[in-house]
Design a protein around this motif. Structure first.
Motif, PDB file in Angstrom:
ATOM      1  N   UNK A 467      20.277  -7.158  60.849  1.00 15.59           N
ATOM      2  CA  UNK A 467      19.250  -6.857  59.845  1.00 15.59           C
ATOM      3  C   UNK A 467      19.068  -8.015  58.864  1.00 15.59           C
ATOM      4  N   UNK A 468      19.280  -9.260  59.341  1.00 20.09           N
ATOM      5  CA  UNK A 468      19.076 -10.465  58.519  1.00 20.09           C
ATOM      6  C   UNK A 468      19.889 -10.380  57.227  1.00 20.09           C
ATOM      7  N   UNK A 469      21.167 -10.088  57.394  1.00 14.58           N
ATOM      8  CA  UNK A 469      22.031  -9.910  56.229  1.00 14.58           C
ATOM      9  C   UNK A 469      22.264 -11.224  55.491  1.00 14.58           C
ATOM     10  N   UNK A 470      22.433 -12.328  56.242  1.00 16.32           N
ATOM     11  CA  UNK A 470      22.691 -13.635  55.623  1.00 16.32           C
ATOM     12  C   UNK A 470      21.695 -14.665  56.161  1.00 16.32           C
ATOM     13  N   UNK A 471      20.429 -14.538  55.847  1.00 16.12           N
ATOM     14  CA  UNK A 471      19.455 -15.495  56.383  1.00 16.12           C
ATOM     15  C   UNK A 471      19.661 -16.911  55.876  1.00 16.12           C
ATOM     16  N   UNK A 472      20.279 -17.054  54.702  1.00 18.68           N
ATOM     17  CA  UNK A 472      20.448 -18.382  54.138  1.00 18.68           C
ATOM     18  C   UNK A 472      21.368 -19.241  55.010  1.00 18.68           C
ATOM     19  N   UNK A 473      22.321 -18.626  55.696  1.00 16.88           N
ATOM     20  CA  UNK A 473      23.219 -19.401  56.561  1.00 16.88           C
ATOM     21  C   UNK A 473      22.461 -19.960  57.763  1.00 16.88           C
ATOM     22  N   UNK A 474      21.642 -19.133  58.385  1.00 17.42           N
ATOM     23  CA  UNK A 474      20.846 -19.620  59.505  1.00 17.42           C
ATOM     24  C   UNK A 474      19.865 -20.708  59.093  1.00 17.42           C
ATOM     25  N   UNK A 475      19.234 -20.528  57.931  1.00 22.33           N
ATOM     26  CA  UNK A 475      18.298 -21.547  57.459  1.00 22.33           C
ATOM     27  C   UNK A 475      19.017 -22.848  57.174  1.00 22.33           C
ATOM     28  N   UNK A 476      20.215 -22.765  56.618  1.00 22.51           N
ATOM     29  CA  UNK A 476      20.977 -23.974  56.306  1.00 22.51           C
ATOM     30  C   UNK A 476      21.311 -24.761  57.567  1.00 22.51           C
ATOM     31  N   UNK A 477      21.776 -24.077  58.601  1.00 20.20           N
ATOM     32  CA  UNK A 477      22.122 -24.764  59.856  1.00 20.20           C
ATOM     33  C   UNK A 477      20.879 -25.353  60.500  1.00 20.20           C
ATOM     34  N   UNK A 478      19.774 -24.605  60.502  1.00 16.46           N
ATOM     35  CA  UNK A 478      18.558 -25.125  61.139  1.00 16.46           C
ATOM     36  C   UNK A 478      18.004 -26.331  60.390  1.00 16.46           C
ATOM     37  N   UNK A 479      18.034 -26.295  59.078  1.00 18.56           N
ATOM     38  CA  UNK A 479      17.543 -27.440  58.300  1.00 18.56           C
ATOM     39  C   UNK A 479      18.425 -28.658  58.542  1.00 18.56           C
TER      40      UNK A 479
END
Length: 618
Positions: A467-479
């Motif tokens: 449920x997109x609990x920690x979207x900031x982690x995924x965004x950080x890795x992708x950036x």
């Protein structure tokens, strides 16, 4: 008839006010003056309800109304024989608590928790999910195309060699014109597959046409990666996989690089997709993936890195649906079909004799490992982490098959699938470390990253959480991956000496009847077609067929050294990225002969050690 002498004032008589217009329930005496008519008897101790149970006649609410209407029988409570004054407060407290919990006084059936589904939403796909996923796929493709189109530079020698050889191969196929260039031997693949396509694109729009052809191959590869990942997992993992794959340095560069690897990676993706698509069907249908796998190996010999993973994928995808025997049969059929298709025209022999070191300068193991960590380190860590997490536990948001079609997978099955997909990402660097070369590592890494991308998508979804609990982690890795891809792809196109200045020097010294030896294959042949012919340029990387004045025939590097010693070449061009043995032998011959002088030397604008040297005969 009851008298005053029969009345006991200390008996616990439940008293309740009756509704207006209704008869007093259960014999209870209403407050105020008695109505006309016979007076009902008062409750005696023998008819008092026990503690904790409401009197049968005093129930209120819907149950009372139902009983009043006659739809529900009244069940009297058990009788009690005695009622002492000391027990009255305890019974009153218990009755109050029971009345609050169960005001109707109805005996309840035992409560059973119903069976709940595995997940709280429909696990099957839907039109809305499909259209959202397709929209995100289009956005990823647009980002990938933009990253590749920003790479503007002159043709790399490998690109020029492919275009020159392709033009001659295409002319030979269409008009029977003989092939005069030796650049055909520089192509690490069949000269009849990718080079004619590159030659046709170059005739249409030069280097831009060939690079746009590669871009089309790269975008089609991303679409196939999305489809096969969606079949292995679901749309969410597929979007994460292509989002990570599209910004990698190898993807961006190979997607705008006129080399056979661009087509070979597409064919590997097609073979993997066919393998996954036929996983639940008859084992013989896996043979539909064999032509694509064999064709990929024929287009670029480096595609052999992906063949073991494709064979393992045939086993891993069928194992949850079939016993070990049929699953192993699929793998054997795919391996046998690929080998049989490679037998014609000696392609299997050429493939067996190929090495990553062919035509590339050697390098130390440390340099190869450092380059690998730079170009694919973060991605490989993400894919390996996804493999470990997926093998340990399968999450309910990683598959979209309905529950009635869900196939239980064991930890061994999941570990097998993850290991098969991520193995190539580790095999390619290991092969380059073993052979001691890193010249084409950035192109060969594309095979491993393609196959490991589904598990990298799993790793990214695990970081984000359900449920997109920690979207900031995924965004950080992708950036972080995006930033690395932007910088590394730009450096890759800038890496190498200044070809524009080199071509200016060669154009000023080229003569119609000259003979030229060059380690920069293809560059002069492609750009100097107006002042020279391709057959005038001899590739030092493939060697020279030369007969000296004594009638002795020389081959390879020995032929190039003998021709330099006799002053047979008009101009010699050296490239420090050429094989070290060849470069040293030619440099020594030029210094010892005394017939050539150094007229130009160019260092890479990025400050590395690669240089061009131009020697002109006195």
């Amino acid at each position: 008839m009851s008298t005053d002498s029969d009345f006991n004032p200390f008996a616990p008589i439940p008293r309740r006010r009756a509704p207006k217009g209704d008869a007093p329930p259960g014999g209870a005496v209403p407050d105020g003056p008695a109505p006309d008519g016979p007076t009902p008897e008062r409750a005696t101790p023998e008819r008092t309800a026990p503690a904790g149970t409401a009197p049968a006649g005093s129930a209120t609410g819907r149950a009372a109304r139902r009983r009043a209407a006659g739809s529900e029988p009244t069940v009297p409570g058990p009788r009690t024989d005695t009622a002492t004054p000391t027990a009255a407060p305890a019974r009153a407290a218990t009755a109050t608590a029971t009345a609050e919990a169960n005001p109707d006084g109805i005996e309840l059936a035992p409560y059973t928790i119903p069976q709940v589904p595995t997940i709280g939403w429909d696990p099957g796909t839907s039109p809305r999910r499909r259209w959202i996923a397709r929209g995100l796929l289009g956005a990823v493709l647009a980002v990938q195309a933009a990253l590749s189109l920003r790479l503007l530079a002159a043709a790399h020698p490998d690109e020029a060699a492919a275009m020159v050889a392709g033009r001659q191969q295409l002319a030979h196929l269409m008009h029977g014109t003989p092939v005069t260039t030796d650049l055909v031997d520089r192509i690490n693949g069949s000269p009849w597959l990718y080079p004619p396509l590159a030659g046709a694109a170059a005739d249409a729009n030069g280097i831009w046409g060939t690079r746009l052809l590669s871009l089309g191959f790269a975008l089609a590869t991303t679409v196939l990666l999305y489809s096969l990942t969606r079949r292995l997992f679901n749309e969410r993992v597929a979007i994460c996989a292509i989002a990570v794959y599209a910004v990698l340095q190898s993807t961006v560069v190979v997607g705008f690089y006129a080399a056979p690897e661009s087509l070979a990676v597409l064919l590997v993706a097609l073979a993997a997709w066919a393998t996954v698509f036929t996983s639940r069907r008859h084992p013989a249908l896996v043979l539909t993936a064999a032509p694509a796998a064999a064709l990929a190996c024929a287009v670029a010999y480096s595609a052999a890195f992906a063949v073991p993973a494709l064979v393992g994928l045939a086993l891993a995808t069928a194992r949850p649906h079939r016993r070990l025997g049929p699953a192993a049969l699929r793998a054997l059929l795919l391996a046998a079909g690929t080998v049989v298709l490679l037998l014609p025209y000696g392609t299997l022999g050429e493939l067996a004799g190929w090495s990553p070191s062919h035509g590339n300068a050697p390098g130390s193991a440390g340099a190869v490992l450092f380059s690998t960590v730079q170009w694919s380190g973060l991605f490989t860590v993400l894919a390996v982490a996804g493999t470990i997490a997926y093998a340990r536990r399968e999450q309910m948001n990683e598959h979209d098959a309905p529950e009635k079609e869900a196939v239980p997978t064991s930890r061994g099955h999941r570990a097998l699938l993850g290991t098969v997909l991520t193995a190539t990402a580790l095999l390619v660097p290991a092969a380059h470390v073993w052979t001691g070369t890193s010249g084409a590592l950035f192109r060969h890494l594309a095979y491993g990253m393609l196959l490991a991308a589904p598990l990298a998508g799993v790793g990214l979804t695990r970081l984000v959480g359900a449920h997109f609990r920690h979207p900031q982690l995924g965004i950080l890795v992708w950036v972080a991956l995006l930033a690395l891809g932007l910088e590394q792809s730009a450096l890759r196109y800038q890496n190498g000496p200044d070809s524009g200045r080199l071509l200016a020097v060669l154009r000023s010294h080229a003569v119609p009847q000259g003979r030229y030896l060059t380690e920069v294959d293809g560059l002069a042949e492609y750009y100097l077609g107006a002042v020279s012919k391709p057959e005038q340029w001899v590739s030092a990387r493939t060697g020279t067929e030369y007969r000296d004045a004594a009638g002795v025939q020389h081959h390879g590097d020995d032929g190039s050294v003998a021709a330099i010693r006799d002053g047979w070449f008009t101009m010699v061009v050296l490239d420090s990225t050429a094989p070290r043995a060849t470069d040293r032998a030619l440099s020594a011959a030029l210094a010892a002969g005394g017939q050539y002088r150094l007229v130009a030397q160019f260092t890479s604008p990025t400050g590395d050690s690669s240089t061009y040297k131009v020697y002109l005969k006195h």
